[in-house]
Design an enzyme around this catalytic site. Structure first.
Site, short mmCIF file in Angstrom:
data_model
loop_
_atom_site.label_atom_id
_atom_site.label_comp_id
_atom_site.label_asym_id
_atom_site.label_seq_id
_atom_site.Cartn_x
_atom_site.Cartn_y
_atom_site.Cartn_z
N ILE A 60 -93.01 45.05 -41.93
CA ILE A 60 -93.07 46.60 -42.60
C ILE A 60 -92.38 46.53 -43.05
O ILE A 60 -92.04 47.36 -44.66
CB ILE A 60 -92.44 47.54 -41.16
CG1 ILE A 60 -94.26 47.77 -40.37
CG2 ILE A 60 -92.48 49.14 -41.99
CD1 ILE A 60 -93.94 48.54 -38.55
N ALA A 103 -102.75 62.60 -22.07
CA ALA A 103 -102.93 62.05 -20.78
C ALA A 103 -102.32 61.56 -19.78
O ALA A 103 -101.19 60.70 -20.07
CB ALA A 103 -104.15 60.47 -20.39
N HIS A 117 -117.41 31.81 -60.22
CA HIS A 117 -115.88 31.60 -61.83
C HIS A 117 -116.16 32.85 -62.07
O HIS A 117 -117.30 33.48 -63.59
CB HIS A 117 -116.89 30.29 -62.90
CG HIS A 117 -116.13 29.90 -63.56
ND1 HIS A 117 -114.25 29.72 -62.90
CD2 HIS A 117 -115.38 30.30 -64.83
CE1 HIS A 117 -113.56 29.45 -64.59
NE2 HIS A 117 -114.31 29.81 -65.39
P1 FAD Z 1 -102.91 52.34 -31.86
O1 FAD Z 1 -103.10 52.84 -32.88
O2 FAD Z 1 -101.22 52.79 -31.98
O3 FAD Z 1 -103.32 53.63 -31.66
C1 FAD Z 1 -103.24 54.33 -29.94
C2 FAD Z 1 -102.90 55.74 -29.94
O4 FAD Z 1 -102.67 55.82 -28.95
C3 FAD Z 1 -102.58 56.44 -30.97
O5 FAD Z 1 -103.21 57.18 -31.57
C4 FAD Z 1 -101.57 57.71 -29.61
O6 FAD Z 1 -101.40 58.91 -30.22
C5 FAD Z 1 -102.81 57.41 -28.43
N1 FAD Z 1 -101.69 57.48 -27.02
C6 FAD Z 1 -100.77 56.81 -26.70
N2 FAD Z 1 -100.34 57.00 -25.14
C7 FAD Z 1 -101.51 58.25 -25.35
C8 FAD Z 1 -101.81 58.77 -24.72
N3 FAD Z 1 -100.59 58.98 -22.69
N4 FAD Z 1 -102.85 60.00 -23.80
C9 FAD Z 1 -103.12 60.58 -25.48
N5 FAD Z 1 -103.63 59.12 -26.39
C10 FAD Z 1 -102.42 58.71 -26.53
N6 FAD Z 1 -101.73 46.37 -38.36
C11 FAD Z 1 -102.67 44.99 -39.52
O7 FAD Z 1 -103.40 45.09 -39.60
N7 FAD Z 1 -102.79 45.23 -41.03
C12 FAD Z 1 -101.76 45.78 -41.81
O8 FAD Z 1 -102.25 46.36 -42.77
C13 FAD Z 1 -100.91 47.30 -40.95
N8 FAD Z 1 -99.71 48.11 -41.37
C14 FAD Z 1 -99.13 48.99 -41.06
C15 FAD Z 1 -98.48 49.52 -41.30
C16 FAD Z 1 -97.06 49.94 -40.22
C17 FAD Z 1 -96.18 50.80 -40.77
C18 FAD Z 1 -97.57 50.67 -38.61
C19 FAD Z 1 -96.42 51.34 -38.48
C20 FAD Z 1 -98.61 49.27 -38.78
C21 FAD Z 1 -99.36 48.28 -39.36
N9 FAD Z 1 -100.68 47.49 -38.44
C22 FAD Z 1 -101.12 47.05 -39.19
C23 FAD Z 1 -100.24 47.73 -36.88
C24 FAD Z 1 -101.45 48.67 -36.52
O9 FAD Z 1 -101.19 50.00 -36.85
C25 FAD Z 1 -101.54 48.25 -35.00
O10 FAD Z 1 -101.65 46.92 -34.69
C26 FAD Z 1 -102.65 48.80 -35.05
O11 FAD Z 1 -102.45 50.55 -34.73
C27 FAD Z 1 -103.01 49.05 -32.74
O12 FAD Z 1 -104.06 49.60 -32.44
P2 FAD Z 1 -103.69 50.56 -30.89
O13 FAD Z 1 -105.70 50.66 -31.04
O14 FAD Z 1 -103.65 48.97 -29.94
O15 FAD Z 1 -102.78 51.88 -30.95
P1 NAD Z 2 -91.88 42.29 -37.22
O1 NAD Z 2 -91.76 41.48 -35.86
O2 NAD Z 2 -92.63 42.53 -38.05
O3 NAD Z 2 -90.36 42.20 -38.42
C1 NAD Z 2 -88.94 42.45 -38.01
C2 NAD Z 2 -88.20 41.87 -38.83
O4 NAD Z 2 -87.19 42.65 -38.03
C3 NAD Z 2 -87.84 40.83 -37.96
O5 NAD Z 2 -87.50 39.80 -38.71
C4 NAD Z 2 -87.08 40.57 -36.87
O6 NAD Z 2 -86.02 39.09 -37.28
C5 NAD Z 2 -86.11 41.81 -37.65
N1 NAD Z 2 -84.84 41.78 -36.02
C6 NAD Z 2 -84.76 41.73 -35.41
N2 NAD Z 2 -83.74 42.77 -34.21
C7 NAD Z 2 -83.02 42.75 -36.06
C8 NAD Z 2 -81.57 43.46 -36.14
N3 NAD Z 2 -80.75 44.22 -34.94
N4 NAD Z 2 -81.26 43.59 -37.36
C9 NAD Z 2 -81.81 43.06 -38.52
N5 NAD Z 2 -83.34 42.21 -38.40
C10 NAD Z 2 -83.70 42.93 -36.56
O7 NAD Z 2 -92.01 43.80 -37.28
P2 NAD Z 2 -92.39 44.79 -38.19
O8 NAD Z 2 -92.01 44.91 -39.56
O9 NAD Z 2 -91.62 45.73 -37.70
O10 NAD Z 2 -93.61 45.65 -38.05
C11 NAD Z 2 -94.22 45.11 -36.32
C12 NAD Z 2 -95.18 44.39 -36.46
O11 NAD Z 2 -96.77 45.82 -36.91
C13 NAD Z 2 -95.34 43.73 -37.16
O12 NAD Z 2 -95.49 42.44 -35.97
C14 NAD Z 2 -97.31 43.84 -37.41
O13 NAD Z 2 -97.85 43.18 -36.18
C15 NAD Z 2 -97.11 45.62 -37.16
N6 NAD Z 2 -97.43 45.44 -39.44
C16 NAD Z 2 -98.87 44.57 -39.80
C17 NAD Z 2 -98.56 44.54 -41.41
C18 NAD Z 2 -99.51 44.27 -41.58
O14 NAD Z 2 -100.45 43.31 -41.08
N7 NAD Z 2 -100.01 43.72 -43.17
C19 NAD Z 2 -97.70 44.95 -41.83
C20 NAD Z 2 -97.04 46.12 -41.22
C21 NAD Z 2 -96.63 46.25 -39.98
#
Ligand code: FAD
Ligand code: NAD
Length: 468
Positions: free
Chosen positions: A187, A119, A446
């Site tokens: 992450i 988009a 429990h």
């Molecule tokens: P997104 O899920 O990022 O979706 C955005 C979508 O928009 C994408 O599919 C993208 O392709 C699409 N898009 C972007 N621009 C355009 C465009 N111009 N046109 C068409 N489509 C477009 N959160 C948790 O709560 N629990 C977890 O355990 C967790 N684990 C995570 C593990 C990892 C490795 C990562 C990277 C993230 C994790 N998160 C977790 C964070 C979670 O994935 C995000 O907070 C969540 O996906 C955000 O949802 P969203 O709908 O805002 O965006």
């Molecule tokens: P994060 O913000 O959780 O952690 C990033 C870490 O990198 C921090 O501890 C920060 O101090 C460190 N950092 C920043 N710059 C650095 C540098 N130059 N050198 C070394 N360390 C540095 O970010 P993330 O782990 O990338 O995850 C991104 C987001 O995705 C999270 O904030 C969370 O919102 C979401 N997420 C959520 C889950 C979950 O809910 N279980 C799991 C994965 C990701």
């Protein structure tokens, strides 16, 4: 030829924010178009929450089999378990695929028109969508922006070859011999848990002076102990200055806060230093919406400064969590349909799926005291919980924080194996402003880990039962 479409609601981004908004808006009778450039389910389903949890689960099974092979555990013995990484990835991929197809079916059943393509906004209400073989122009009365976030780059580390983001790390077809993780946040630590369990030698570099800086230190300690027990090297207060790749691996230069520099060799480097909102490349600049730093500015109904343009999820700020995105998506659809809702949760649960897991809901005791709130705190250790002991999961505790005067619960925090499953009960108690007495008087089954919450509440009331 370009197809012209008009609709009540155009949603850009099919992640947990966008697709939930689409489902609810369609359910309220609105004509909805959803645009997704990559995969329905977004980051969470395809490259985030789900694949990482699948690998956490599979790696945990492998680690427990290996423990049994190393010596009998709970009377169980097995021989030489092996990791078949391509098969593990196929299993993870099938799980993702099932969920993604589920999202597609739900959208179809509700009559949402899904356009697979990129988009680009020409102005706040007109959007060009370019798909593989088709283009569309969509005119909408309301636009919901849900484009999510992308990995934050580290200027000194180009993502290429053996230097990965979480997206590539979740697709590896072999267990690396060694991996250096930059960033000890969600992450970094979840994926370090996966690869450490699979037998990869891990090294973690964190800029802050402790792991998981967003969580209270007492919650993080058992996680730090778990990594220490597995000889994972953790360099705190340290930064990566650069990486040299030679085709087979990486040499990473790390500088600590005192200026000491060392080179660390590893097969892979994972960069996990946070995520930033996806605001570039889709015409945001043509929409005249106000920003709040890097994020799109919204009010408590997810309205942007431009009439009829709404924004949700990772795009609008912390916490960047899937359940926050979905809650905002559900709310924004109701508001567009004429509802009077506001996004004002008392608490958004945060869970880190490490070993053991951490759950945090609402205020911790230290933050409450810093804000001069007089608090009652109750804590119960899983070392005295029957279910935890009988599952070999007795590390950790649950803590309840309540206002001292009326004992209304303002925070619940826990660290323990499988404790993520209690996040819902914790959030319910805080959101419903339960009092410690309410939790103590609720009969908990429990043996369950949840009894720990009841016991912690008894303890906070000065009436502990299972604490000497
Ligand atoms: P997104 O899920 O990022 O979706 C955005 C979508 O928009 C994408 O599919 C993208 O392709 C699409 N898009 C972007 N621009 C355009 C465009 N111009 N046109 C068409 N489509 C477009 N959160 C948790 O709560 N629990 C977890 O355990 C967790 N684990 C995570 C593990 C990892 C490795 C990562 C990277 C993230 C994790 N998160 C977790 C964070 C979670 O994935 C995000 O907070 C969540 O996906 C955000 O949802 P969203 O709908 O805002 O965006
Ligand atoms: P994060 O913000 O959780 O952690 C990033 C870490 O990198 C921090 O501890 C920060 O101090 C460190 N950092 C920043 N710059 C650095 C540098 N130059 N050198 C070394 N360390 C540095 O970010 P993330 O782990 O990338 O995850 C991104 C987001 O995705 C999270 O904030 C969370 O919102 C979401 N997420 C959520 C889950 C979950 O809910 N279980 C799991 C994965 C990701």
């Amino acid at each position: 030829m370009t197809t012209q479409i008009s609709c009540n609601v155009l949603i850009v981004g099919g992640g947990p924010g966008g697709y939930v908004a689409a489902l609810r808006a369609a359910q309220r009778g609105l004509g909805v178009v959803l645009v997704e450039a990559a995969d329905l389910g977004g980051t969470c389903l395809n490259r985030g929450c789900i694949p990482s949890k699948a690998l956490l689960h599979a790696s945990e099974r492998f680690a427990s089999m290996r423990e049994c092979a190393d010596g009998a555990v709970m009377g169980l013995r097995c021989q030489g378990p092996e990791v078949d990484m391509p098969a593990m990835m196929r299993w993870k991929g099938a799980t993702v695929e099932k969920l993604s197809q589920g999202v597609a079916s739900l959208l179809a059943a509700r009559g949402v028109r899904v356009l697979m393509g990129w988009a680009t906004f020409e102005n706040a209400k007109t959007c060009a969508v370019s798909g593989d073989n088709e283009t569309w122009t969509v005119n909408a009365e309301n636009v919901v922006l849900a484009t999510g976030s992308v990995s934050a780059p580290l200027p000194s580390l180009e993502i290429s070859g053996n230097v990965l983001t979480s997206a590539e790390a979740l697709e590896l077809d072999a267990v690396p011999a060694s991996m250096l993780v930059v960033g000890a946040g969600y992450i970094g630590l979840e994926l370090a848990t996966v690869f450490a369990r699979l037998g990869c030698r891990m090294h973690i570099v964190e800029a802050g002076d402790r792991m998981l800086p967003g969580f209270a230190p007492a919650l993080v300690k058992p996680v730090a102990d778990w990594f220490a027990d597995r000889d994972v090297e953790v360099a705190l207060s340290s930064r990566v200055e650069g990486v040299r790749q030679d085709g087979t691996g990486c040499i990473t230069t790390v500088r600590d806060v005192d200026g000491n520099v060392k080179d660390v060799a590893s097969e892979k480097v994972l960069v996990a230093i946070g995520r930033r909102p996806c605001t570039a490349g889709w015409g945001l600049e043509n929409m005249a919406v106000d920003m709040a730093g890097a994020f799109i500015k919204v009010d408590d109904q997810c309205r942007t400064s431009m009439r009829g343009v709404w924004a949700i999820g990772d795009l609008v700020g912390e916490p960047m969590l899937a359940h926050k995105a979905s809650a905002q998506g559900e709310l924004v659809a109701e508001v567009i349909a004429g509802g009077r809702r506001r996004f004002k949760p008392l608490a958004i649960p945060t869970v880190c799926y490490t070993e053991p897991e951490i759950v945090s809901v609402g205020m911790c005791a230290d933050d409450a005291r810093r804000e001069r709130e007089a608090v009652s705190v109750g804590r119960f250790s899983f070392a005295a919980n029957g279910r935890a002991l009988s599952a070999g999961a007795d590390v950790g505790f649950v803590e309840v924080v309540a206002r001292e005067d009326d004992r209304v619960v303002i925070g619940i925090h826990a660290v323990g194996k499988y404790i993520s499953e209690l996040a819902g009960e914790f959030a319910l108690a805080v959101e419903m402003q339960a009092r410690m007495e309410d939790i103590a008087a609720t009969i908990h089954a429990h043996p369950t880990m949840g009894e720990g919450l009841m016991e912690a509440s008894f303890q906070g009331l000065g009436a502990a039962l299972h604490v000497a």
